[in-house]
Motif scaffolding. Sequence first.
Motif, short mmCIF file in Angstrom:
data_model
loop_
_atom_site.label_atom_id
_atom_site.label_comp_id
_atom_site.label_asym_id
_atom_site.label_seq_id
_atom_site.Cartn_x
_atom_site.Cartn_y
_atom_site.Cartn_z
N LEU A 247 1.22 -1.24 -0.10
CA LEU A 247 -0.01 -0.15 0.19
C LEU A 247 0.76 1.51 0.04
O LEU A 247 1.33 1.83 0.61
CB LEU A 247 -0.79 0.16 1.06
N LYS A 248 1.33 1.82 -0.99
CA LYS A 248 2.03 2.71 -1.13
C LYS A 248 1.45 3.78 -2.35
O LYS A 248 0.96 3.53 -3.36
CB LYS A 248 3.50 2.50 -1.75
N GLU A 249 1.98 5.66 -2.18
CA GLU A 249 0.95 5.83 -3.01
C GLU A 249 1.23 6.14 -4.55
O GLU A 249 2.15 5.51 -4.83
CB GLU A 249 1.91 7.76 -2.87
N GLU A 250 0.66 5.76 -5.79
CA GLU A 250 0.74 5.26 -6.92
C GLU A 250 0.12 3.86 -7.34
O GLU A 250 0.42 3.58 -8.39
CB GLU A 250 1.77 5.86 -7.83
N LYS A 251 0.24 2.69 -6.46
CA LYS A 251 0.20 2.25 -6.71
C LYS A 251 -1.34 1.90 -6.74
O LYS A 251 -2.09 2.20 -5.68
CB LYS A 251 0.65 0.96 -5.53
N ASP A 252 -1.83 0.82 -7.81
CA ASP A 252 -3.07 -0.15 -7.66
C ASP A 252 -3.95 0.10 -6.58
O ASP A 252 -3.26 -0.74 -5.14
CB ASP A 252 -3.10 -0.95 -9.05
N ALA A 253 -5.12 0.34 -6.55
CA ALA A 253 -5.59 0.28 -5.20
C ALA A 253 -6.27 -1.05 -5.16
O ALA A 253 -7.61 -1.42 -5.58
CB ALA A 253 -7.19 1.33 -5.10
N ASP A 254 -5.19 -2.33 -4.43
CA ASP A 254 -5.51 -3.60 -4.35
C ASP A 254 -5.30 -4.01 -3.46
O ASP A 254 -4.30 -3.60 -3.00
CB ASP A 254 -4.74 -4.32 -5.67
N LEU A 255 -6.58 -3.95 -2.60
CA LEU A 255 -6.68 -3.47 -1.17
C LEU A 255 -7.81 -5.06 -0.46
O LEU A 255 -8.76 -4.72 -1.43
CB LEU A 255 -6.41 -2.62 -0.79
N GLN A 256 -7.79 -4.97 0.90
CA GLN A 256 -8.51 -5.84 1.39
C GLN A 256 -8.94 -5.59 2.63
O GLN A 256 -7.55 -5.20 3.41
CB GLN A 256 -7.74 -7.79 1.74
N LEU A 257 -10.11 -5.46 3.47
CA LEU A 257 -9.88 -5.45 5.42
C LEU A 257 -11.22 -6.25 5.54
O LEU A 257 -11.92 -6.89 5.34
CB LEU A 257 -11.06 -4.02 5.12
N TYR A 258 -10.46 -6.45 6.94
CA TYR A 258 -10.63 -7.72 7.62
C TYR A 258 -11.35 -6.81 8.88
O TYR A 258 -11.28 -5.92 9.09
CB TYR A 258 -10.28 -8.16 8.17
N ARG A 259 -12.33 -7.32 9.60
CA ARG A 259 -13.11 -6.95 10.58
C ARG A 259 -12.01 -6.84 11.97
O ARG A 259 -10.86 -7.96 12.01
CB ARG A 259 -14.05 -7.71 11.37
N LYS A 260 -11.85 -6.24 12.79
CA LYS A 260 -10.90 -5.99 13.94
C LYS A 260 -11.22 -7.19 14.92
O LYS A 260 -12.13 -8.08 15.13
CB LYS A 260 -11.36 -4.83 14.85
N GLY A 261 -9.86 -8.09 14.93
CA GLY A 261 -9.87 -8.54 15.74
C GLY A 261 -9.69 -10.25 14.76
O GLY A 261 -9.03 -11.84 14.39
N ASP A 262 -10.16 -10.43 13.89
CA ASP A 262 -9.74 -11.54 12.77
C ASP A 262 -8.09 -11.48 11.83
O ASP A 262 -7.30 -10.55 11.56
CB ASP A 262 -10.95 -11.53 11.70
N ASN A 263 -7.61 -12.59 11.96
CA ASN A 263 -7.21 -13.05 11.53
C ASN A 263 -6.81 -13.22 9.79
O ASN A 263 -7.58 -14.59 9.62
CB ASN A 263 -6.28 -14.98 12.10
N PRO A 264 -6.20 -12.82 8.77
CA PRO A 264 -6.72 -12.69 7.75
C PRO A 264 -5.98 -13.57 7.23
O PRO A 264 -6.69 -14.37 6.33
CB PRO A 264 -5.90 -11.73 7.14
N LEU A 265 -5.24 -14.77 7.96
CA LEU A 265 -4.77 -16.02 7.18
C LEU A 265 -5.50 -17.45 8.21
O LEU A 265 -5.96 -18.19 7.52
CB LEU A 265 -2.96 -16.29 7.66
N GLY B 130 -8.04 -2.40 -8.86
CA GLY B 130 -7.93 -1.34 -8.85
C GLY B 130 -9.16 -0.36 -8.90
O GLY B 130 -9.18 0.07 -9.84
N GLY B 131 -9.52 -0.79 -7.26
CA GLY B 131 -10.41 0.15 -6.75
C GLY B 131 -11.66 0.20 -7.71
O GLY B 131 -13.05 0.69 -6.56
N ASN B 132 -12.04 -1.13 -8.20
CA ASN B 132 -13.55 -1.83 -8.09
C ASN B 132 -13.89 -2.09 -6.98
O ASN B 132 -12.78 -3.17 -6.68
CB ASN B 132 -12.96 -2.97 -9.26
N ILE B 133 -14.57 -1.60 -6.42
CA ILE B 133 -15.12 -3.44 -5.38
C ILE B 133 -15.58 -4.19 -5.51
O ILE B 133 -16.86 -3.93 -6.49
CB ILE B 133 -16.21 -2.24 -3.91
N CYS B 134 -14.86 -5.11 -5.08
CA CYS B 134 -15.16 -6.74 -5.16
C CYS B 134 -15.96 -6.77 -4.87
O CYS B 134 -17.13 -8.41 -5.05
CB CYS B 134 -14.78 -7.22 -6.16
N ARG B 135 -16.11 -7.13 -2.96
CA ARG B 135 -16.45 -7.36 -2.20
C ARG B 135 -16.57 -5.95 -0.85
O ARG B 135 -15.33 -5.40 -0.67
CB ARG B 135 -16.34 -8.48 -1.68
#
Length: 389
Positions: free
Chosen positions: A351-369, A381-386
């Motif tokens: 997550l850095k300026e000018e990179k594609d908006a490829d990101l994911q968010l988890y609820r507080k306390g969740d382990n993403p693995l 790429g800025g498109n909301i897929c979920r």
Amino acid sequence: MLIYNAEIHTMDAQGVIPCGWIETVEGRIKALGEGTPEDIPVDSIDAEGGMLLPGFIDAHTHLGIIEDSLDFEGDDCNESTDPFTPQMRAIDGINPFDRCFEEARMRGITAVASSPGSSNACGGEIAAIKTFGRRIDDMLIKNCGIKFALGENPKNVYNGREETPVTRMAITALIREGLYKARRYVHDMDSYYSDSENYDPPEYDIKCEALMPLLDRKVKAFFHCHRADDICTAMRISKEFGLDPVIVHGTEGQLIADIIAAEGVPVICGPLICDRCKPEMKGLELKNASLLHESGVKIAVCTDHTVIPIQYLPLSAQAAVKGGLRFGEALRTLTICPAEILGIDDVTGSLKEEKDADLQLYRKGDNPLDLMSEPVLVMIGGNICRREL
């Protein structure tokens, strides 16, 4: 879009921002920082202290080139009519409407490398792609390398047909022959362009053309190999021809971790949560990724989809944690490390300026693995897929 009140794991030099915000504009990250912005637009997302990460990247799959629920009709992975096929391109065999793309997106996987298979000594060109889109041309990040395979797979395929290669010697000889021809082809092309009066252009050779970027180190050489001796062969060939190598699978990498580290060659580890289904995988251990990392080898974790379904990529990294890998490093094996190995870190992976908006968010306390965790927001790429907020 503005996302705020998030624990941001940038996977960059900024490290972890305990409470921060990120702004995306036209598919890219415009800015991010610590604290809470003064002006919060109405359509912003309150992360409520949840973990914000780059989208996960699977560095070795056959996503879309081996389709779900289909046998021969949907299997375009191996052109096993010729043991040396660098001219094959994964993008010509990938079906973006395979439902496994959706399963990848729902689990926060925003990019993958989709590769030809390992039936041939050289299988073809690997495509690094986003998991969102309807046309592969629009999903393509870059064609990132050429797939080679050593050991058991080519031996079995061509032994059954009573054709070359049936030994490791023959597999390696085919690769050397192909690379040598391509190198000579480049020389002949250079001679023609520098002195066209005295030299004729070489006859067009699609295989040599496909290998030219590899010899120029514009793309990497991805070697499928499990056994330690095959890993050493991959590094030997790479030295002979000045290639930029990547080891795919590296099941016995732990046995020569110091040697791999000294050569500076990265390893894509996996599949991890599977059985030892063939002789070459008898050394499969969950600790392999950890031991390689501790020795200084750059690693990524993969599913080898369809061997392990793509949605279990995070669980595969969790298995590596069980084998001794630290949690923070496990996150890196799914984000910035595969991006660097594939050569797409200028676009995604952190997550850095000018990179594609490829990101994911988890609820507080969740382990993403964790098997039971799923992101509540996924953007590619800025498109909301979920979005489940």
